[in-house]
Design an enzyme around this catalytic site. Structure first.
Site, PDB file in Angstrom:
ATOM      1  N   ARG A 157       0.822  -1.221   0.000  1.00  0.00           N
ATOM      2  CA  ARG A 157       0.000   0.000   0.000  1.00  0.00           C
ATOM      3  C   ARG A 157       0.857   1.274   0.000  1.00  0.00           C
ATOM      4  O   ARG A 157       0.527   2.252   0.667  1.00  0.00           O
ATOM      5  CB  ARG A 157      -0.923   0.022   1.225  1.00  0.00           C
ATOM      6  CG  ARG A 157      -2.013  -1.016   1.223  1.00  0.00           C
ATOM      7  CD  ARG A 157      -2.977  -0.783   0.056  1.00  0.00           C
ATOM      8  NE  ARG A 157      -4.175  -1.609   0.174  1.00  0.00           N
ATOM      9  CZ  ARG A 157      -4.249  -2.876  -0.227  1.00  0.00           C
ATOM     10  NH1 ARG A 157      -3.219  -3.465  -0.790  1.00  0.00           N
ATOM     11  NH2 ARG A 157      -5.387  -3.544  -0.087  1.00  0.00           N
ATOM     12  N   SER A 231     -10.602  -0.285   2.643  1.00  0.00           N
ATOM     13  CA  SER A 231      -9.878  -0.391   3.915  1.00  0.00           C
ATOM     14  C   SER A 231      -9.392   0.989   4.332  1.00  0.00           C
ATOM     15  O   SER A 231      -8.719   1.659   3.555  1.00  0.00           O
ATOM     16  CB  SER A 231      -8.645  -1.279   3.758  1.00  0.00           C
ATOM     17  OG  SER A 231      -8.999  -2.567   3.378  1.00  0.00           O
ATOM     18  N   GLU A 328      -4.814   4.318   5.503  1.00  0.00           N
ATOM     19  CA  GLU A 328      -4.482   3.965   4.121  1.00  0.00           C
ATOM     20  C   GLU A 328      -4.787   5.077   3.121  1.00  0.00           C
ATOM     21  O   GLU A 328      -3.937   5.412   2.293  1.00  0.00           O
ATOM     22  CB  GLU A 328      -5.245   2.687   3.763  1.00  0.00           C
ATOM     23  CG  GLU A 328      -4.549   1.843   2.750  1.00  0.00           C
ATOM     24  CD  GLU A 328      -5.495   1.366   1.705  1.00  0.00           C
ATOM     25  OE1 GLU A 328      -5.811   2.147   0.792  1.00  0.00           O
ATOM     26  OE2 GLU A 328      -5.927   0.205   1.803  1.00  0.00           O
TER      27      GLU A 328
HETATM   28  N1  EPU Z   1     -11.240  -9.959  10.078  1.00  0.00           N
HETATM   29  C1  EPU Z   1     -11.859  -9.716  11.276  1.00  0.00           C
HETATM   30  N2  EPU Z   1     -12.978  -8.942  11.282  1.00  0.00           N
HETATM   31  C2  EPU Z   1     -13.504  -8.422  10.150  1.00  0.00           C
HETATM   32  C3  EPU Z   1     -12.882  -8.682   8.916  1.00  0.00           C
HETATM   33  C4  EPU Z   1     -11.740  -9.450   8.896  1.00  0.00           C
HETATM   34  O1  EPU Z   1     -11.426 -10.174  12.318  1.00  0.00           O
HETATM   35  O2  EPU Z   1     -14.511  -7.696  10.247  1.00  0.00           O
HETATM   36  C5  EPU Z   1      -9.977 -10.712  10.085  1.00  0.00           C
HETATM   37  C6  EPU Z   1     -10.117 -12.165   9.784  1.00  0.00           C
HETATM   38  O3  EPU Z   1      -9.240 -12.861  10.640  1.00  0.00           O
HETATM   39  C7  EPU Z   1      -9.604 -12.297   8.365  1.00  0.00           C
HETATM   40  C8  EPU Z   1      -8.554 -11.217   8.328  1.00  0.00           C
HETATM   41  O4  EPU Z   1      -9.086 -10.176   9.136  1.00  0.00           O
HETATM   42  O5  EPU Z   1      -9.087 -13.539   8.131  1.00  0.00           O
HETATM   43  C9  EPU Z   1      -8.244 -10.673   6.957  1.00  0.00           C
HETATM   44  O6  EPU Z   1      -9.448 -10.186   6.370  1.00  0.00           O
HETATM   45  P1  EPU Z   1      -9.597  -9.944   4.802  1.00  0.00           P
HETATM   46  O7  EPU Z   1      -9.223 -11.180   4.059  1.00  0.00           O
HETATM   47  O8  EPU Z   1     -10.933  -9.371   4.538  1.00  0.00           O
HETATM   48  O9  EPU Z   1      -8.459  -8.939   4.423  1.00  0.00           O
HETATM   49  P2  EPU Z   1      -7.952  -7.595   5.088  1.00  0.00           P
HETATM   50  O10 EPU Z   1      -6.555  -7.830   5.535  1.00  0.00           O
HETATM   51  O11 EPU Z   1      -8.905  -7.061   6.079  1.00  0.00           O
HETATM   52  C10 EPU Z   1      -6.898  -6.751   2.842  1.00  0.00           C
HETATM   53  C11 EPU Z   1      -6.890  -5.490   2.048  1.00  0.00           C
HETATM   54  C12 EPU Z   1      -8.169  -5.354   1.243  1.00  0.00           C
HETATM   55  C13 EPU Z   1      -8.274  -6.559   0.309  1.00  0.00           C
HETATM   56  C14 EPU Z   1      -8.258  -7.833   1.164  1.00  0.00           C
HETATM   57  C15 EPU Z   1      -8.215  -9.073   0.308  1.00  0.00           C
HETATM   58  C16 EPU Z   1      -5.516  -3.970   3.362  1.00  0.00           C
HETATM   59  C17 EPU Z   1      -5.473  -2.732   4.195  1.00  0.00           C
HETATM   60  N3  EPU Z   1      -6.725  -4.354   2.942  1.00  0.00           N
HETATM   61  O12 EPU Z   1      -7.946  -6.633   3.801  1.00  0.00           O
HETATM   62  O13 EPU Z   1      -8.053  -4.183   0.431  1.00  0.00           O
HETATM   63  O14 EPU Z   1      -9.465  -6.516  -0.458  1.00  0.00           O
HETATM   64  O15 EPU Z   1      -7.076  -7.860   1.985  1.00  0.00           O
HETATM   65  O16 EPU Z   1      -6.963  -9.171  -0.282  1.00  0.00           O
HETATM   66  O17 EPU Z   1      -4.484  -4.561   3.100  1.00  0.00           O
HETATM   67  C18 EPU Z   1      -8.563  -1.869   0.270  1.00  0.00           C
HETATM   68  O18 EPU Z   1      -7.344  -1.671   0.261  1.00  0.00           O
HETATM   69  O19 EPU Z   1      -9.378  -0.926   0.198  1.00  0.00           O
HETATM   70  C19 EPU Z   1      -9.051  -3.235   0.411  1.00  0.00           C
HETATM   71  C20 EPU Z   1     -10.353  -3.522   0.516  1.00  0.00           C
END
Ligand code: EPU
Length: 336
Positions: A157, A231, A328
Site C-alpha cells: 500500500r 480499507s 491507508e
Molecule cells: N477480520 C476480522 N474482522 C472483520 C474482517 C476481517 O477479524 O470484520 C480478520 C479475519 O481474521 C480475516 C482477516 O481479518 O481472516 C483478513 O481479512 P480480509 O481477508 O478481509 O483482508 P484484510 O486484511 O482485512 C486486505 C486489504 C483489502 C483486500 C483484502 C483481500 C488492506 C489494508 N486491505 O484486507 O483491500 O481486499 O485484503 O486481499 O491490506 C482496500 O485496500 O481498500 C481493500 C479492501
C-alpha cells in the site's frame, strides 16, 4: 464554488474554488507548463482520499481515456492505460481480450492512474507484479517522464508517490505487462471455497474474477450504497518478538508471517475492541468488515467527523494491543 461531494466515495461535504477536468493530455501538459497548477490537488475516482470541507487550491481531474497495445510477444502483451480509465472496467476488458494478470484485482474502485500510488492489492496480488512503468507529468513545469516500476518504490500500500515524490507528479498513464497464458493465484483466503460454491472445478481467470467479485460484494460495503474508501487502515507489520508477546495474551490472534516480518489483520484488532458495526456522529466501522470506515450521513458529514472516529479507533487499538494503525487513504489537510 464547485461541489465535490459526489466526487469522493466517502460522500463528504466538500466544495472547491476551482475544478478543471481534462480529457486531453496535451491541454493538461500546456496548463502545467505555465506553472500555474503547481500546488494542485489531483483527483481521480475519489475512492482513496479524505478531502477537507473547503479546497482553495486548484483541483485537477485527469479524465484521460484510452487503452492501447504497445508491444506483443508470444507470451505477453504490454498495454498502456490512460489515467482516467475505470480500474474495474479495465480488468474485465483485459479478460475479454484474453490478457491475464489482473483477475485478482477485480472490483477495486477508482481510476487506473491512482493504482500505482498505493500499489493496489487484493487476494494475494499487487499491481507491482505486472506494472512495467508509469508516464508522468511534472506538476511544477509540465515536463514528461517515464518511470520504470522498479523506481516507483512500490511496497505494501505504498510508493514514492505517497512519500518523497508526493505532489511532484501527475500520473497520466500506466503501462502493464499482461500474460497470454493464465497463471492462477488461488491461495488467498476464500477463493478456492468460493469457486467450489460456484461448482467450478476447472477455473480460468474469468471464473477467478467472478469468484473474487462475489467475495468482495459479500464482505465489503458498496460505496454507492454506503459511502467508504475501502480499507481505511493498513494491516500492521510487526517483529516476531512483538507478536510472540501479543500471542501470550491473545492466543487466537491471527497472524501471517511474510518476508521476515508478521502481518496482523487490523480488522481483527478493531473488532476485538468492540468497534465493528459501531459509530459516532454518523461515521463508524462497517458491520460487514471492521476495516472499512463508513459515512452514514452522505453529503452532510465532513472530514472532521471521519477523523474523530478514526482517532477513536486508533486510540482503542493502541491501548488494548499496543499497536498503532496507520491510515491507508490520503488525508488532505485543509489549506489556508
Ligand atoms: N477480520 C476480522 N474482522 C472483520 C474482517 C476481517 O477479524 O470484520 C480478520 C479475519 O481474521 C480475516 C482477516 O481479518 O481472516 C483478513 O481479512 P480480509 O481477508 O478481509 O483482508 P484484510 O486484511 O482485512 C486486505 C486489504 C483489502 C483486500 C483484502 C483481500 C488492506 C489494508 N486491505 O484486507 O483491500 O481486499 O485484503 O486481499 O491490506 C482496500 O485496500 O481498500 C481493500 C479492501
Amino acid at each position: 464554488m464547485h461541489d465535490l461531494s459526489k466526487h469522493n466515495t466517502l460522500a463528504l461535504k466538500v466544495v472547491a474554488d476551482k475544478v478543471e477536468c481534462f480529457t486531453s493530455e496535451t491541454a493538461l501538459q500546456a496548463l502545467l507548463a505555465t506553472g500555474a497548477a503547481a500546488d494542485s490537488l489531483i483527483l481521480g475516482g475519489g475512492s482513496n482520499c479524505v478531502l477537507p470541507p473547503v479546497i482553495h487550491q486548484p483541483v485537477l481531474i485527469p479524465a484521460l481515456r484510452g487503452i492501447r497495445v504497445l508491444q506483443e510477444t508470444t507470451d505477453q502483451v504490454l498495454i498502456e492505460v490512460a489515467a482516467g480509465e475505470n480500474w474495474n472496467d479495465l480488468v474485465w476488458y483485459t479478460l475479454q481480450q484474453h490478457w491475464y494478470g489482473l483477475e485478482n484485482l477485480v472490483a477495486i474502485p477508482g481510476w487506473a492512474g491512482a493504482a500505482p500510488v498505493q500499489n493496489i492489492g487484493a487476494y494475494g496480488v499487487e499491481i507491482k507484479e505486472c506494472l512495467h512503468s508509469v508516464r508522468l507529468l511534472s506538476l511544477k513545469n509540465g515536463s514528461s517522464e517515464e518511470r520504470l516500476a522498479e523506481d516507483c518504490g512500490l511496497a505494501y500500500r505504498d510508493s514514492v508517490f505517497k512519500n518523497q515524490e508526493r505532489d511532484n507528479w501527475l500520473i497520466v498513464a500506466i503501462r502493464l505487462w499482461l500474460r497470454r497464458t493464465p497463471l492462477l493465484r488461488l491461495d488467498y483466503g476464500e477463493i478456492r471455497q468460493q469457486l467450489q460454491m460456484m461448482h467450478c472445478t476447472d477455473p480460468g481467470p474469468l471464473e477467478v474474477a467472478q469468484a473474487i467479485q462475489t467475495i468482495r460484494q459479500r464482505k465489503l460495503p458498496d460505496p454507492e450504497q454506503l459511502p467508504n474508501v475501502g480499507s481505511f487502515f493498513k494491516n500492521p507489520w510487526l517483529d516476531k518478538e512483538q507478536v510472540d508477546q501479543l500471542l501470550q495474551q491473545f492466543p487466537d490472534l491471527p497472524h501471517y508471517p511474510q518476508e521476515g516480518r508478521i502481518k496482523l489483520p487490523a480488522a481483527w484488532l478493531i473488532e476485538r475492541c468492540g468497534l465493528k458495526g459501531q459509530q459516532n456522529n454518523g461515521v463508524g466501522c462497517a458491520a460487514q468488515h471492521a476495516l472499512v470506515v463508513v459515512n452514514y450521513k452522505a453529503q452532510q458529514n465532513t472530514q472532521r467527523e471521519v477523523l474523530d472516529w478514526v482517532q477513536q479507533v486508533q486510540t482503542a487499538v493502541q491501548q488494548r494491543f499496543g499497536v498503532w494503525l496507520d491510515v491507508e487513504p490520503r488525508v488532505y489537510v485543509p489549506t489556508a
